[in-house]
Enzyme design. Structure first.
Site, mmCIF file in Angstrom:
data_model
loop_
_atom_site.group_PDB
_atom_site.id
_atom_site.type_symbol
_atom_site.label_atom_id
_atom_site.label_comp_id
_atom_site.label_asym_id
_atom_site.label_seq_id
_atom_site.Cartn_x
_atom_site.Cartn_y
_atom_site.Cartn_z
ATOM 1 N N SER A 1 25.092 31.134 52.225
ATOM 2 C CA SER A 1 23.974 31.733 52.954
ATOM 3 C C SER A 1 24.466 32.784 53.943
ATOM 4 C CB SER A 1 23.200 30.647 53.697
ATOM 5 O OG SER A 1 22.083 31.207 54.354
ATOM 6 N N THR B 1 16.320 32.357 54.816
ATOM 7 C CA THR B 1 16.542 31.510 55.981
ATOM 8 C C THR B 1 17.992 31.049 55.981
ATOM 9 O OG1 THR B 1 15.791 29.597 57.269
ATOM 10 C CG2 THR B 1 15.611 29.407 54.866
ATOM 11 N N GLU B 2 18.619 31.112 57.152
ATOM 12 C CA GLU B 2 20.062 30.907 57.258
ATOM 13 C C GLU B 2 20.503 29.536 56.753
ATOM 14 O OE1 GLU B 2 20.191 31.551 61.452
ATOM 15 O OE2 GLU B 2 20.251 29.431 61.955
ATOM 16 N N ASN B 3 19.568 28.570 56.811
ATOM 17 C CA ASN B 3 19.925 27.224 56.370
ATOM 18 C C ASN B 3 19.839 27.060 54.854
ATOM 19 O OD1 ASN B 3 17.182 27.550 57.199
ATOM 20 N ND2 ASN B 3 16.839 25.369 56.969
#
Lengths: 223, 249, 223, 249
Positions: A101, A59-61
């Site tokens: 990320s 997940t990008e976060n």
């Protein structure tokens, strides 16, 4: 992605439901892949991944090895997916900051990402961030990073807009997210390969390649 | 020189006010605000910034405010001239939406990873970098491009802040920070990219209680710490009380 | 760095010993500074820093808050300084990888670094990595990163080479490490400020400004 | 796809040989070798590379070998065409010194931070970056320069490896890594910059035994793990034995 040797036409049934579309995408993700699922419909692919396939979600976060959506007492406001939905932390997870990320993403380390789209062009251009309407507030999030970063970009979308116009087009009319970045387009009636010089129909549901060819402005080819 | 200062008060709000005052923040500055949605959003510091009164600010943050609190309240108070972010439009971004449609706020949209990388570059002394993200899109218009190893790249420049406001989980007594889960997000990068970094933390633990292998933001990037734990208030300076009664973080 | 209002000439004593030079450098490092000490003689400055001054040492190989040299059972081959000498880990230390370590340096976050030198020019150019000899094997390490990164670069060196030639020169003849990067030059006979348009002698030991002026090819000024 | 493979054998050398064979390393490749001096140097993997036989290699490492073992032995065996490093000349670099003076090895000297940053760029998908280090020196000769914010910068390009050989402290059962003290150095950066990363670890711990907040190299960067612990040998696959009997690392 798996190789398809001949186009499969499922004429004995209707178009895919949204849930069935998600299952078809999940079916095509190779075991052990590192995968990012975009906000919205792509998120639903997670529920169709077999645990034994060992697919690892990014997940990008800032998390690799993201678990399923959290419920009840599991909910932790400090642990969400990119859509800000609470998720869980299975063993083997790792956290990192935003620059790390997106380095993971931009650096080409993810095998697959799944995104929604307004339009995809025959040569794999993606438009999914901006309608171009004069009063629209532009918001790109991580869409351009994902479109350029993953080895295979899979799009999930309905093949036709609400006004009936095709969303698989000769050239995008909406502002682009990425150029020539899409590998495959999953729709309720057909699965298209747009990674090569021509659009190849790999599979259809409730319709034939010929029927589709009459409704789209892009030349279609069989596998 | 940049030895970390700890701010306390009878309430967390008082401590945050003291930190904002000490940060030297003034009108016209560029402020980096951490958080991805509300995770990692330094609400106590943004509230203190509203009370502080600085205006004409440029705010760099992933989103442009949610609901009516935090960053949205700062916008509603008319303190922000420009927002630099990746994703302003959300279901609850009505404050920003209204200001934008009324032409009362400027917007620079940056792809999320490029936003993070531009701040990382600022913190790392890199002036600019060639990045493949956004090539061929509206967001690369007017920017220099170059083909490197057969792939087109766009030149992106370092994005620096005057002040960063971030949230972390724990600080030790000298300002080393650890975060919690995906609330880490932009905090560590923003801490490196601003001239002055102010952090709100859930608690301050004794120096020696954080595993040196697990520190995410080393003390050198941390100028002011506001302790939000219920125990906040006039206490001893944690730097002079390095007992190790807490477990490893 | 502290401001010196008038040049101090210690004529009642001889030149500084190496240990005294290290003490003078330590004296000038402001309390609470983040400091990198180069390999060799600069390392000896650490022993003269008062613990209550709260100076925090950075080592390029990935540590902030480095402790003193390790002895006996403290020695751990996984914990060394940039000179590969075993060191210790006091409370409040943090480890990071090489890209993060040099980001800290290049990003201008260190207050002071102390380096040795072959030559320093009147305008603060530094030469300390390469003699330029045809058979020399060039080796730069972190010298250029440090020279460009720290807010104040302090040089510790003897003022004259073994052949008697001055090492504070109008222009470096050895290959440069950095351009205009040095703030101050600490030698056994004098402390020079080279950060401005002219070379200012801040302090002398066992010699006078006039005597030095006769032995150097650069114009000297009093504070 | 890049699911981490674990290699075992009756000895650590056998396990290392298996990992090198599986890595696909061949003559002519660029190999990133971790370590700062001997701290973090993956000696077992370098020894396996010598036994493997690949030659005409370009080696990227901070130093150019110490004494007669590890990287120095690889050089002595004549397998290396070119060394890219920051600091070849050391008191015990006699193997490299001899080859260099005999004109039998190429050398590219790169400032240490630029070396790390060029590999970080490769791993992060950044094609090139403007960097102030080295401006006005021999090491910037022939390179493009540009003044940004009043400061001159030199353009440096991404530095990619075909294979990285690194040392870490612990892997869990899926390939997440933690390091030990300053032995971390180049390992995490090289792991991101190579097409295939091979790691030797002091021990493999059960999945779930590493704190997810403290993982330094996430599993996605790790292709092959060689367990050097005395317990190595034909054991169960750690991925199928996720018991949590070890303390947090």
């Amino acid at each position: 992605m798996s190789t398809v040797t001949s186009t499969l036409e499922h004429l004995d049934r209707g178009p895919l439901s949204r849930d069935e579309m998600a299952a078809v995408v999940a079916r095509d993700i190779p075991d052990g892949s590192f995968v990012n699922l975009g906000i919205g419909q792509p998120t639903s692919v997670a529920g169709h991944l077999r645990p034994e396939a060992g697919v690892v979600l990014h997940t990008e976060n800032g998390m690799l090895g993201m678990g399923p959506e959290a419920h009840g007492e599991e909910v932790d406001p400090d642990l969400t997916n990119a859509g800000k939905v609470p998720v869980t932390e299975p063993p083997g997870a790792a956290y990192f900051h935003h620059a790390d990320s997106f380095a993971m993403m931009r650096g080409g380390h993810l095998d697959v990402c799944v995104l929604g789209a307004f339009q995809v062009s025959a040569n794999g251009d993606l438009a999914n961030w901006h309608t171009g309407a004069p009063d629209a507030i532009p918001a790109v999030g991580g869409a351009m990073d994902l479109a350029n970063g993953a080895k295979d970009v899979l799009v999930m979308m309905t093949l036709f807009a609400k006004d009936g116009s095709p969303k698989l087009v000769p050239a995008c009319t909406y502002p682009l997210t990425g150029v020539g970045c899409v590998s495959r387009v999953y729709t309720e009636v057909a699965l298209f390969d747009v990674s090569g010089p021509q659009v190849v129909v790999l599979e259809t549901w409730g319709t034939s390649v010929e029927e589709l060819a009459g409704r789209l402005d892009v030349p279609l080819h069989r596998a | 020189m940049s030895r970390t200062q700890f701010h306390t008060g009878t309430t967390a709000a008082e401590a945050a006010d003291a930190a904002l005052a000490a940060s030297g923040i003034t009108s016209g500055m560029t402020v980096l605000v951490g958080g991805f949605g509300m995770a990692g959003m330094p609400v106590a510091l943004v509230d203190a910034l509203i009370r502080h009164g600085a205006d004409d600010l440029t705010v760099v943050s992933n989103n442009a405010g949610n609901g009516d609190t935090g960053l949205a309240a700062l916008l509603a108070a008319g303190r922000v001239r420009k927002v630099v972010c990746s994703f302003p439009r959300q279901h609850d971004s009505w404050v920003f939406d209204g200001l934008y449609r009324a032409g009362r706020i400027e917007l620079e949209v940056v792809p999320q990873g490029t936003l993070a990388e531009r701040m990382r570059a600022a913190g790392a002394g890199i002036g600019a970098f060639f990045c493949p993200t956004g090539v061929g899109t509206l967001l690369a218009e007017g920017k220099e491009t170059r083909t490197i190893d057969g792939r087109e790249h766009v030149l992106e420049t370092a994005l620096r802040g005057d002040v960063a406001l971030i949230g972390a989980h724990r600080s030790d007594g000298v300002g080393n920070l650890v975060y919690r889960k995906t609330a880490r997000n932009f905090g560590p990068v923003m801490a490196t990219a601003a001239a002055v970094t102010v952090v709100q933390v859930d608690e301050v633990v004794p120096t020696g209680a954080l595993d040196p292998e697990a520190v995410v933001t080393p003390r050198i990037y941390v100028d002011h710490v506001v302790d939000l734990s219920p125990a906040t208030g006039p206490t001893t300076d944690p730097t002079t009380d390095p007992t190790t009664e807490e477990p490893q973080a």
